[in-house]
Write a protein that holds these residues in place. Structure first.
Motif, short mmCIF file in Angstrom:
data_model
loop_
_atom_site.label_atom_id
_atom_site.label_comp_id
_atom_site.label_asym_id
_atom_site.label_seq_id
_atom_site.Cartn_x
_atom_site.Cartn_y
_atom_site.Cartn_z
N ASN A 85 34.32 -3.89 18.58
CA ASN A 85 34.22 -2.85 19.59
C ASN A 85 34.40 -3.52 20.86
O ASN A 85 34.07 -4.88 21.11
N TRP A 86 35.08 -2.71 21.72
CA TRP A 86 35.52 -3.17 23.20
C TRP A 86 34.57 -2.19 23.91
O TRP A 86 35.09 -1.14 24.04
N TYR A 87 34.61 -2.71 25.11
CA TYR A 87 34.02 -1.88 26.37
C TYR A 87 35.03 -2.17 27.44
O TYR A 87 34.91 -3.29 27.95
N ILE A 88 35.66 -1.16 27.72
CA ILE A 88 36.87 -1.69 29.01
C ILE A 88 36.17 -0.96 30.27
O ILE A 88 35.73 0.37 30.32
N ASN A 89 36.11 -1.54 31.25
CA ASN A 89 35.55 -1.47 32.42
C ASN A 89 36.44 -1.59 33.76
O ASN A 89 37.11 -2.56 33.85
N PHE A 90 36.74 -0.75 34.76
CA PHE A 90 37.11 -0.90 35.83
C PHE A 90 36.21 -0.40 37.10
O PHE A 90 35.89 0.72 37.03
N LEU A 91 35.42 -1.37 37.67
CA LEU A 91 34.64 -0.99 38.88
C LEU A 91 35.16 -0.53 40.12
O LEU A 91 36.23 -0.78 40.48
#
Length: 136
Positions: A130-136
């Motif tokens: 499982n991967w959570y991809i974040n761009f703030l």
């Protein structure tokens, strides 16, 4: 904190995939066949080419990877109790990485704007990670 991922005979393939997705330096890999020889515990030919241990740097995180042959460890269970979070530097990087991880995987939450991030998405890759991809 480091992360350790265990695979069933797919570690080398997963390492190559992650090196490509995250554009990392090649991982340092040791196979079971490269372990020091021990007459009391010989390595079975069927696992000599499997990954005993590898280190892969993704951004500032050390991701350790290995195969876990059932003859040496308890059975490996793919679960939802671990997820890796990747903080992208740009929206383009977030989109590219999300799409690559989703290829032959499962999108759990589409990459989209949320109240806390410009882009956020969840994907289970082809290896069950499982991967959570974040761009703030």
């Amino acid at each position: 904190m480091d992360i350790y991922l265990h695979f069933k005979d797919q570690a080398a393939e997963a390492i190559t995939f992650y090196e490509d997705v995250f554009k990392t330096k090649p991982a340092q890999i040791m196979t079971f066949g490269q372990m020091p020889h021990d007459d009391n515990t010989p390595v079975d030919d069927s696992i000599k080419d499997l990954v005993l241990h590898a280190n892969l740097q993704i951004n500032d995180t050390n991701v350790m990877i290995s195969d876990s042959p059932e003859s040496l460890t308890s059975p490996r269970v793919i679960g939802n109790n671990v997820a890796l979070v990747f903080n992208a530097k740009t929206a383009g990087e977030a989109l590219e990485i999300f799409q690559q991880l989703a290829e032959n995987g499962t999108v759990l939450l589409p990459l989209e704007k949320t109240f806390w991030a410009e882009l956020y998405g969840m994907v289970k890759d082809r290896y069950g990670v499982n991967w959570y991809i974040n761009f703030l």
